[in-house]
Structures are given as C-alpha cells and as structure tokens.
Design a protein around this motif. Sequence first.
Motif, PDB file in Angstrom:
ATOM      1  N   LYS A  59       0.925   8.386  -8.225  1.00  0.00           N
ATOM      2  CA  LYS A  59       1.872   9.291  -9.212  1.00  0.00           C
ATOM      3  C   LYS A  59       2.768  10.062  -8.264  1.00  0.00           C
ATOM      4  CE  LYS A  59      -2.571  10.678 -11.545  1.00  0.00           C
ATOM      5  NZ  LYS A  59      -3.836  11.234 -11.381  1.00  0.00           N
ATOM      6  N   THR A  60       3.708  10.586  -8.944  1.00  0.00           N
ATOM      7  CA  THR A  60       4.782  11.193  -8.166  1.00  0.00           C
ATOM      8  C   THR A  60       4.463  12.273  -7.223  1.00  0.00           C
ATOM      9  OG1 THR A  60       6.148  11.043 -10.571  1.00  0.00           O
ATOM     10  CG2 THR A  60       7.103  12.394  -8.717  1.00  0.00           C
ATOM     11  N   THR A  61       3.475  12.891  -7.296  1.00  0.00           N
ATOM     12  CA  THR A  61       3.137  13.845  -6.485  1.00  0.00           C
ATOM     13  C   THR A  61       2.529  13.144  -5.205  1.00  0.00           C
ATOM     14  OG1 THR A  61       1.051  14.143  -7.367  1.00  0.00           O
ATOM     15  CG2 THR A  61       2.688  15.827  -7.740  1.00  0.00           C
ATOM     16  N   ASP A  62       1.694  11.899  -5.498  1.00  0.00           N
ATOM     17  CA  ASP A  62       1.269  11.137  -4.259  1.00  0.00           C
ATOM     18  C   ASP A  62       2.550  10.676  -3.420  1.00  0.00           C
ATOM     19  OD1 ASP A  62      -1.281  11.428  -5.336  1.00  0.00           O
ATOM     20  OD2 ASP A  62      -1.016   9.910  -6.759  1.00  0.00           O
ATOM     21  N   ILE A  63       3.407  10.083  -4.381  1.00  0.00           N
ATOM     22  CA  ILE A  63       4.537   9.356  -3.635  1.00  0.00           C
ATOM     23  C   ILE A  63       5.432  10.467  -2.682  1.00  0.00           C
ATOM     24  CG2 ILE A  63       7.052   8.301  -3.975  1.00  0.00           C
ATOM     25  CD1 ILE A  63       5.559   6.973  -6.477  1.00  0.00           C
ATOM     26  N   LYS A  64       5.525  11.608  -3.364  1.00  0.00           N
ATOM     27  CA  LYS A  64       6.442  12.701  -2.417  1.00  0.00           C
ATOM     28  C   LYS A  64       5.382  12.972  -1.220  1.00  0.00           C
ATOM     29  CE  LYS A  64       8.636  15.017  -6.481  1.00  0.00           C
ATOM     30  NZ  LYS A  64       9.755  14.715  -5.934  1.00  0.00           N
ATOM     31  N   ARG A  65       4.184  13.350  -1.437  1.00  0.00           N
ATOM     32  CA  ARG A  65       3.459  13.456  -0.231  1.00  0.00           C
ATOM     33  C   ARG A  65       3.096  12.580   0.630  1.00  0.00           C
ATOM     34  NH1 ARG A  65      -0.619  14.361  -2.991  1.00  0.00           N
ATOM     35  NH2 ARG A  65      -1.675  12.245  -2.706  1.00  0.00           N
ATOM     36  N   ILE A  66       3.205  11.259   0.243  1.00  0.00           N
ATOM     37  CA  ILE A  66       3.118  10.358   1.336  1.00  0.00           C
ATOM     38  C   ILE A  66       4.123   9.934   1.995  1.00  0.00           C
ATOM     39  CG2 ILE A  66       2.011   7.860   1.613  1.00  0.00           C
ATOM     40  CD1 ILE A  66       0.393   8.523  -0.833  1.00  0.00           C
ATOM     41  N   SER A  67       5.251   9.908   1.179  1.00  0.00           N
ATOM     42  CA  SER A  67       6.501   9.385   1.859  1.00  0.00           C
ATOM     43  C   SER A  67       6.849  10.658   2.965  1.00  0.00           C
ATOM     44  CB  SER A  67       7.667   9.059   1.000  1.00  0.00           C
ATOM     45  OG  SER A  67       7.796  10.286   0.029  1.00  0.00           O
ATOM     46  N   ARG A  71       7.318  10.136   6.758  1.00  0.00           N
ATOM     47  CA  ARG A  71       8.914  10.235   7.102  1.00  0.00           C
ATOM     48  C   ARG A  71       9.780   9.338   6.724  1.00  0.00           C
ATOM     49  NH1 ARG A  71       7.168  12.329  13.074  1.00  0.00           N
ATOM     50  NH2 ARG A  71       6.690  14.536  12.285  1.00  0.00           N
ATOM     51  N   MET A  72       9.701   8.945   5.398  1.00  0.00           N
ATOM     52  CA  MET A  72      10.489   7.932   4.759  1.00  0.00           C
ATOM     53  C   MET A  72      11.197   8.505   3.339  1.00  0.00           C
ATOM     54  SD  MET A  72       7.708   4.438   4.315  1.00  0.00           S
ATOM     55  CE  MET A  72       9.015   3.442   4.300  1.00  0.00           C
ATOM     56  N   LYS A  73      12.146   8.027   3.027  1.00  0.00           N
ATOM     57  CA  LYS A  73      12.824   8.566   1.753  1.00  0.00           C
ATOM     58  C   LYS A  73      11.895   8.047   0.735  1.00  0.00           C
ATOM     59  CE  LYS A  73      17.562   8.840   2.900  1.00  0.00           C
ATOM     60  NZ  LYS A  73      18.896   8.571   2.562  1.00  0.00           N
ATOM     61  N   GLU A  74      11.531   8.633  -0.479  1.00  0.00           N
ATOM     62  CA  GLU A  74      10.715   8.231  -1.439  1.00  0.00           C
ATOM     63  C   GLU A  74      11.246   6.922  -1.883  1.00  0.00           C
ATOM     64  OE1 GLU A  74      10.506  11.251  -4.600  1.00  0.00           O
ATOM     65  OE2 GLU A  74      10.048  12.659  -2.731  1.00  0.00           O
ATOM     66  N   SER A  75      12.404   6.899  -2.195  1.00  0.00           N
ATOM     67  CA  SER A  75      12.975   5.370  -2.621  1.00  0.00           C
ATOM     68  C   SER A  75      12.621   4.312  -1.559  1.00  0.00           C
ATOM     69  CB  SER A  75      14.381   5.331  -2.922  1.00  0.00           C
ATOM     70  OG  SER A  75      15.246   5.755  -1.576  1.00  0.00           O
ATOM     71  N   VAL A  76      12.556   4.529  -0.470  1.00  0.00           N
ATOM     72  CA  VAL A  76      12.323   3.341   0.595  1.00  0.00           C
ATOM     73  C   VAL A  76      10.600   3.259   0.381  1.00  0.00           C
ATOM     74  CG1 VAL A  76      12.267   2.989   3.009  1.00  0.00           C
ATOM     75  CG2 VAL A  76      14.289   4.064   2.001  1.00  0.00           C
ATOM     76  N   PHE A  77       9.991   4.388   0.422  1.00  0.00           N
ATOM     77  CA  PHE A  77       8.615   3.903   0.321  1.00  0.00           C
ATOM     78  C   PHE A  77       8.163   3.089  -0.727  1.00  0.00           C
ATOM     79  CE2 PHE A  77       4.707   5.527  -1.626  1.00  0.00           C
ATOM     80  CZ  PHE A  77       3.615   5.168  -0.499  1.00  0.00           C
ATOM     81  N   ILE A  78       8.751   3.447  -2.000  1.00  0.00           N
ATOM     82  CA  ILE A  78       8.551   2.798  -3.350  1.00  0.00           C
ATOM     83  C   ILE A  78       8.950   1.378  -3.106  1.00  0.00           C
ATOM     84  CG2 ILE A  78       9.065   2.411  -5.781  1.00  0.00           C
ATOM     85  CD1 ILE A  78       9.472   5.793  -5.769  1.00  0.00           C
ATOM     86  N   GLU A  79      10.148   1.225  -2.412  1.00  0.00           N
ATOM     87  CA  GLU A  79      10.883  -0.179  -2.413  1.00  0.00           C
ATOM     88  C   GLU A  79       9.647  -1.153  -1.503  1.00  0.00           C
ATOM     89  OE1 GLU A  79      14.523  -1.769  -0.328  1.00  0.00           O
ATOM     90  OE2 GLU A  79      14.961  -0.462  -2.028  1.00  0.00           O
ATOM     91  N   THR A  80       9.285  -0.345  -0.352  1.00  0.00           N
ATOM     92  CA  THR A  80       8.474  -1.066   0.706  1.00  0.00           C
ATOM     93  C   THR A  80       7.039  -1.346   0.171  1.00  0.00           C
ATOM     94  OG1 THR A  80       9.785   0.074   2.351  1.00  0.00           O
ATOM     95  CG2 THR A  80       7.848  -0.906   3.146  1.00  0.00           C
ATOM     96  N   TYR A  81       6.330  -0.537  -0.432  1.00  0.00           N
ATOM     97  CA  TYR A  81       4.993  -0.731  -0.770  1.00  0.00           C
ATOM     98  C   TYR A  81       4.516  -0.547  -2.123  1.00  0.00           C
ATOM     99  CZ  TYR A  81       4.722   1.095   4.451  1.00  0.00           C
ATOM    100  OH  TYR A  81       4.734   0.825   5.565  1.00  0.00           O
ATOM    101  N   LEU A  82       5.386  -0.383  -3.036  1.00  0.00           N
ATOM    102  CA  LEU A  82       4.904  -0.190  -4.456  1.00  0.00           C
ATOM    103  C   LEU A  82       5.539  -1.241  -5.394  1.00  0.00           C
ATOM    104  CD1 LEU A  82       4.659   3.706  -4.638  1.00  0.00           C
ATOM    105  CD2 LEU A  82       2.922   2.078  -3.757  1.00  0.00           C
ATOM    106  N   ARG A  83       5.087  -1.355  -6.761  1.00  0.00           N
ATOM    107  CA  ARG A  83       5.515  -1.915  -7.638  1.00  0.00           C
ATOM    108  C   ARG A  83       5.178  -1.332  -9.055  1.00  0.00           C
ATOM    109  NH1 ARG A  83       2.184  -4.954 -10.529  1.00  0.00           N
ATOM    110  NH2 ARG A  83      -0.126  -5.297  -9.327  1.00  0.00           N
ATOM    111  N   LEU A  84       5.577  -1.731  -9.968  1.00  0.00           N
ATOM    112  CA  LEU A  84       5.473  -1.134 -11.232  1.00  0.00           C
ATOM    113  C   LEU A  84       4.240  -2.060 -11.961  1.00  0.00           C
ATOM    114  CD1 LEU A  84       8.436   0.565 -12.604  1.00  0.00           C
ATOM    115  CD2 LEU A  84       6.336   1.663 -12.236  1.00  0.00           C
ATOM    116  N   ASP A  85       3.299  -1.540 -12.368  1.00  0.00           N
ATOM    117  CA  ASP A  85       2.303  -2.412 -13.006  1.00  0.00           C
ATOM    118  C   ASP A  85       2.293  -2.484 -14.641  1.00  0.00           C
ATOM    119  OD1 ASP A  85       1.171  -0.200 -14.175  1.00  0.00           O
ATOM    120  OD2 ASP A  85      -0.790  -0.220 -13.226  1.00  0.00           O
TER     121      ASP A  85
END
Length: 156
Positions: A59-67, A71-85
Amino acid sequence: MQNWQKKSAERQKQYRNFLQSANKNKVLKALPHLHEEAFEKINCLDCAACCKNYSPRFKTTDIKRISKALRMKESVFIETYLRLDEEGDYVVRTTPCPFLGADNYCSIYEDRPSDCERFPYTDEDVILKRIPLTLKNSSFCPAVYYVLEKLITTIR
C-alpha cells in the motif's frame, strides 16, 4: 503435523462449508488462543512459503515507509521492486520476495508491508470475511491449516 499439505488439499470443501456456516462469534472468540497455539508449534522461519511463492500488497503507506528505510526515492523503490498486478495493487516483481534472505529472515522485517505483518490472518475476522483467501492460505501455510483443523474440531 505430517502430510498437512495433502490433508489440507483434501479438506478444502469441508473448510469452505465450515467457514460459510460457522457461528461467527464463537470463531472470533477462539481465534486469538488458536493463533497463539499455532505459533507455539510452528516457526515461520522453517517454512517462509508465503515469502517464497506469493507477494503481499504494498500500500502507499508501506511504500513510503519502506523506501524511506531503504533510503530510496519512492519512484525508484517501485521501479526496482514492484509491479502492478491484475487488481491494480503493487506486488513484488519476482518470487521469492527480494527481501527474503537464504536464512528465511526478512531484510525489511521492521518496516515490512502491513499484509506481511498481519499474515496469516489467523487472529482476525479476515479468516471468515475472505474465505477464498483463507482456503488458499491453508494450502501453503501450516499455521492456517492448524487453526482451521482446531476450529472444525472445537466449534460446532
């Protein structure tokens, strides 16, 4: 708990019927104790099937907290580790989870997604409200299998 996966597969219909017709109040009252009992017998680090084969929703709150923790930008975290199902949720790109170590420890455990923190939902009403999810979880998580078996034998 030998052959629990085979037994769980054989009992899916029985689990479904029980969960659909069980006395909700009795089940919810029993869950905290059964959850604790299950985890006195089962060590997630011995298994980690959830992390090896499935992904939580991020979730958005998870992405903010984990990134932030990484110490990553949220967009980089998403690009590196995640995809939309298919349902529009962010999930990990690969399995096993990229944060799972060879020792079955999670490298982001303190900041893990809320789905991971709550899994396997054996102390929540999710077990009754999301029956298809409960049945799926019982096929790979020994704790869910344990709780369902105890519920069936103790609640009528």
